[in-house]
Write a protein that holds these residues in place. Structure first.
Motif, PDB file in Angstrom:
ATOM      1  N   GLU A  55      13.570  -1.310  -7.565  1.00 51.19           N
ATOM      2  CA  GLU A  55      13.927  -1.264  -6.153  1.00 51.19           C
ATOM      3  C   GLU A  55      15.346  -1.761  -5.959  1.00 51.19           C
ATOM      4  OE1 GLU A  55      11.362  -3.439  -3.636  1.00 51.19           O
ATOM      5  OE2 GLU A  55      12.439  -2.912  -1.806  1.00 51.19           O
ATOM      6  N   ILE A  67       5.087   6.334  -7.266  1.00 52.96           N
ATOM      7  CA  ILE A  67       6.080   5.245  -7.313  1.00 52.96           C
ATOM      8  C   ILE A  67       7.481   5.805  -7.126  1.00 52.96           C
ATOM      9  CG2 ILE A  67       7.128   3.486  -8.793  1.00 52.96           C
ATOM     10  CD1 ILE A  67       4.361   3.120 -10.085  1.00 52.96           C
ATOM     11  N   ASP A  88       7.936   6.889  -3.403  1.00 57.40           N
ATOM     12  CA  ASP A  88       8.031   5.695  -2.567  1.00 57.40           C
ATOM     13  C   ASP A  88       9.413   5.057  -2.699  1.00 57.40           C
ATOM     14  OD1 ASP A  88       6.374   3.524  -1.009  1.00 57.40           O
ATOM     15  OD2 ASP A  88       7.437   2.398  -2.572  1.00 57.40           O
ATOM     16  N   TRP A  89       9.930   4.990  -3.920  1.00 53.91           N
ATOM     17  CA  TRP A  89      11.269   4.434  -4.157  1.00 53.91           C
ATOM     18  C   TRP A  89      12.351   5.296  -3.506  1.00 53.91           C
ATOM     19  CZ3 TRP A  89      15.208   6.522  -7.435  1.00 53.91           C
ATOM     20  CH2 TRP A  89      16.304   5.667  -7.634  1.00 53.91           C
ATOM     21  N   VAL A 115       3.975  11.029  -0.436  1.00 56.72           N
ATOM     22  CA  VAL A 115       3.748  10.150  -1.589  1.00 56.72           C
ATOM     23  C   VAL A 115       2.539  10.617  -2.402  1.00 56.72           C
ATOM     24  CG1 VAL A 115       3.359   7.752  -2.300  1.00 56.72           C
ATOM     25  CG2 VAL A 115       4.756   8.236  -0.292  1.00 56.72           C
ATOM     26  N   SER A 168      -2.357   0.112   0.502  1.00 56.08           N
ATOM     27  CA  SER A 168      -1.616   0.644  -0.637  1.00 56.08           C
ATOM     28  C   SER A 168      -0.558  -0.344  -1.114  1.00 56.08           C
ATOM     29  CB  SER A 168      -0.946   1.968  -0.255  1.00 56.08           C
ATOM     30  OG  SER A 168      -0.086   2.425  -1.284  1.00 56.08           O
ATOM     31  N   SER A 169      -0.270  -0.289  -2.407  1.00 53.90           N
ATOM     32  CA  SER A 169       0.792  -1.152  -2.961  1.00 53.90           C
ATOM     33  C   SER A 169       2.170  -0.559  -2.694  1.00 53.90           C
ATOM     34  CB  SER A 169       0.586  -1.314  -4.472  1.00 53.90           C
ATOM     35  OG  SER A 169       0.633  -0.040  -5.112  1.00 53.90           O
ATOM     36  N   LEU A 170       2.224   0.703  -2.281  1.00 55.77           N
ATOM     37  CA  LEU A 170       3.484   1.385  -1.985  1.00 55.77           C
ATOM     38  C   LEU A 170       3.700   1.377  -0.473  1.00 55.77           C
ATOM     39  CD1 LEU A 170       2.979   4.400  -4.433  1.00 55.77           C
ATOM     40  CD2 LEU A 170       4.154   2.236  -4.872  1.00 55.77           C
TER      41      LEU A 170
END
Length: 324
Positions: free
Chosen positions: A4, A118, A121-122, A244, A297-299
């Motif tokens: 990130e 991932i 999301d990034w 996503v 969600s973790s994202l």
């Protein structure tokens, strides 16, 4: 390895609150009216100039919404005269860019669905930090999926594919695209300039230089004309949550957007009906589940983005689970 980025992009805007306060002070002194908040019932008896000084926050908010609607109507890029023809053309063109499910052990043995999530999301976070156009993001994700459906990629080069796709989309959509060195920087120098340029060439060749395929954002602009700005922001929020998720590539962009519009209307008006409801329900149910579980969600890049006031903080909206 996706890292990130903590760098803050863009120029800071000087705080103009003090300047505006001084201007208000000049006006108050000129008209010799005390600056105070008075009930709306009394404000109605004042003339228009006084109303501008004493307008309540709720009234300001309503004017902002009406202004946004007016801008949409007057925007020459909407070319209302050819709107139906443009929509029909997009519906025909999207059939040429259907994406087969590529995340299989045979086609992509070194990457998986979670890695793609991932990466997207990034990229949404990077897109927000660069303050790029909305359409740039949708083209970027489309380029990634189309390329991965054609070429095998290792996990070490997956982020490079994402950066190259964003690089291409920026040059296509942005008036002032970020410099190549900025794209290298956001990867924490995991790649060099030549790597990005090489991947750009490979992607363009694989896609036969076809960059401008119909995206969900274009259909959102066409189908959301009857939504107010807050509901339109909610529709865009759900749409970016879907970006996503790999499972939504089985749906055409127009179908996803129609399902999103149906879901938003259903949230606001539970009795809402539409002629093609049965066709939209399967996708709409998946989107509803996605919306209901977004906070788990973790994202969190999409939720963070749409927690801003310019999007009416729609990511705070809670949708209760039902058995229907």
């Amino acid at each position: 390895m996706i890292i990130e980025n903590q760098r803050c992009f863009g120029k800071e805007i000087a705080n103009s609150t003090l300047h505006q306060s001084k201007e208000i002070g000049i006006i108050v002194e000129k008209h010799k009216k005390p600056f105070s908040i008075i009930p709306k019932v009394f404000a109605m008896s004042l003339d228009d100039k006084e109303n501008k000084l004493f307008r309540r926050e709720s009234e300001k908010f309503q004017i902002e919404i009406e202004t946004e609607k007016s801008k949409d109507v007057k925007n020459p890029q909407n070319v209302e005269l050819y709107s139906n023809e443009i929509l029909q053309h997009l519906l025909i063109e999207e059939n040429k860019y259907t994406i087969n499910q590529y995340m299989t052990p045979e086609q992509q043995p070194d990457i998986n669905i979670k890695m793609r999530a991932i990466l997207v999301d990034w990229l949404i976070d990077v897109h927000a930090k660069f303050e790029l156009k909305d359409e740039t993001l949708y083209i970027t994700i489309s380029l990634i999926d189309r390329y991965l459906a054609l070429a095998q990629v290792t996990r070490m080069r997956l982020q490079l594919v994402g950066v190259a796709a964003l690089f291409i989309a920026c040059k296509y959509e942005e008036i002032y695209p970020p410099a190549l060195k900025d794209f290298v920087y956001i990867t924490d120098n995991a790649y060099v300039k030549s790597d990005v340029l090489e991947m750009e060439g490979l992607m363009l060749q694989a896609l036969n230089f076809n960059i401008c395929n119909p995206t969900a954002y274009q259909f959102l602009q066409k189908y959301s004309t009857n939504l107010d700005p807050k509901d339109k922001a909610l529709a865009q929020y759900i749409l970016e949550l879907a970006l996503v998720e790999y499972k939504f590539i089985i749906y055409k962009p127009s179908q996803i957007v129609q399902s999103v519009i149906f879901l938003v209307n259903k949230i606001r008006t539970p009795t809402y009906k539409t002629p093609n409801e049965n066709q939209l329900k399967p996708c709409a149910k998946e989107l509803c589940t996605l919306l209901q579980t977004a906070d788990l969600s973790s994202l969190q890049a999409v939720r963070k983005k749409f927690n801003a006031s310019k999007f009416f903080e729609v990511s705070r909206i809670k949708v209760e689970k039902t058995n229907k």
